[in-house]
Motif scaffolding. Sequence first.
Motif, PDB file in Angstrom:
ATOM      1  N   ASP A 117       0.924  -1.296  -0.086  1.00  0.00           N
ATOM      2  CA  ASP A 117      -0.100   0.002  -0.224  1.00  0.00           C
ATOM      3  C   ASP A 117       0.978   1.345  -0.116  1.00  0.00           C
ATOM      4  O   ASP A 117       0.617   2.208  -0.820  1.00  0.00           O
ATOM      5  N   ALA A 118       1.701   1.147   0.795  1.00  0.00           N
ATOM      6  CA  ALA A 118       2.776   2.406   1.001  1.00  0.00           C
ATOM      7  C   ALA A 118       3.448   2.457  -0.293  1.00  0.00           C
ATOM      8  O   ALA A 118       3.736   3.672  -0.889  1.00  0.00           O
ATOM      9  N   VAL A 119       3.890   1.557  -1.093  1.00  0.00           N
ATOM     10  CA  VAL A 119       4.469   1.685  -2.103  1.00  0.00           C
ATOM     11  C   VAL A 119       3.619   2.061  -3.495  1.00  0.00           C
ATOM     12  O   VAL A 119       3.791   3.214  -4.126  1.00  0.00           O
ATOM     13  N   ARG A 120       2.395   1.649  -3.305  1.00  0.00           N
ATOM     14  CA  ARG A 120       1.450   2.183  -4.173  1.00  0.00           C
ATOM     15  C   ARG A 120       1.082   3.658  -4.106  1.00  0.00           C
ATOM     16  O   ARG A 120       1.109   4.472  -5.094  1.00  0.00           O
ATOM     17  N   ARG A 121       1.037   4.055  -2.979  1.00  0.00           N
ATOM     18  CA  ARG A 121       0.514   5.383  -2.808  1.00  0.00           C
ATOM     19  C   ARG A 121       1.559   6.502  -2.897  1.00  0.00           C
ATOM     20  O   ARG A 121       1.381   7.759  -3.129  1.00  0.00           O
ATOM     21  N   ALA A 122       2.892   5.911  -2.842  1.00  0.00           N
ATOM     22  CA  ALA A 122       3.974   6.739  -3.346  1.00  0.00           C
ATOM     23  C   ALA A 122       4.174   6.727  -4.874  1.00  0.00           C
ATOM     24  O   ALA A 122       5.233   7.277  -5.274  1.00  0.00           O
TER      25      ALA A 122
END
Lengths: 203, 203
Positions: free
Chosen positions: B38-43
Amino acid sequence: MQTLVPFDPTNPNTRLSALLSEDERRAFATEMLSDVLDAVRRAGGEPVVLASAPLDGDVDAPVTVDDRPLSVAVNDALAALPAAVVMADLALATPEAVQRLYDAGGDVVVAPGRGGGTNALVVRHRDFDVDYHGVSFRDHLAAADAAGAAVETVDSFRLAVDIDEPTDLLDVLVHGNRGAADWLRDAGFRVAVDDGTPTVVRE
Amino acid sequence: MQTLVPFDPTNPNTRLSALLSEDERRAFATEMLSDVLDAVRRAGGEPVVLASAPLDGDVDAPVTVDDRPLSVAVNDALAALPAAVVMADLALATPEAVQRLYDAGGDVVVAPGRGGGTNALVVRHRDFDVDYHGVSFRDHLAAADAAGAAVETVDSFRLAVDIDEPTDLLDVLVHGNRGAADWLRDAGFRVAVDDGTPTVVRE
């Protein structure tokens, strides 16, 4: 910015007792303190050592001695704002990391340490008090909120690593390149790899 | 940027065995993986799970299964550059922290983990290979240098904390606010303060 560096010269880093004698712990703690003072100064700060007892040797900063509990001594010393508080055992702290602390906006700036602690702070709001007891990172955010102070955090590995456990010496040896790391190397500490995992040995 | 997230679904987080059963460790590891994806995608990244065995449940990303040793599998998957590698147990990783990784210049970008490790990387140079064995942070800097690749480091607490020891759960409970932290709280884990020092208890 005036930057308090709390320091306990009497019996520092007791959790390193398995690896270092009392004299060695005192010498190593003084090297870490010197590295922190140097990083603060290179970042444009004005360090003041807030010592819990008189120091034996010289350090390159003014020294205030206050033997009361840490939080009491720090709050008293935070009379003139803005001011910062940076712990003396942040052996990985670089001028760049301290600069990020100073540059962060917010009435209160908090750099977390491992285990719920607070390793560095900037205070620009007069209704904010420090409390290093317990889960101080969380408590400092709540205290800033209660004081109506805008809070910002600094996400820094170099400010998050305080040196108190034997495994922390590995980080000093891998990432440190100043006095404390040199002191460890001179004392015979090395990084070894045991079955793929880095570890610290003393020669 | 394509971002590999290596993940071992078979027997994850063995060093948490004193606190969590095997099923619980698997569930907790999957929550951490989901948080990282999720963090990767939001970045703005495009996550790909690089799993050492087929996954039991669904995850919100493509999955490549490769049972060879980690470094071999990662180097093979790093064929199309630029690409990033972010470990699956970085339960504190935020979109902002991953963004700092992507935004850093340099042919090779390294975010250190505790204990000499490498928790996240960006590779933009085709002559650079990863090697997670040993003091990988130091080795990655040396390998970048040997390849003539400009290297940059990312100084991030949130990328430096990988979760494998019981004491690491304290950091998840204090700093986490997504799936892995929720999972721990639902499983009864709490922060307690013992003689001024934060600790983790299970109710």
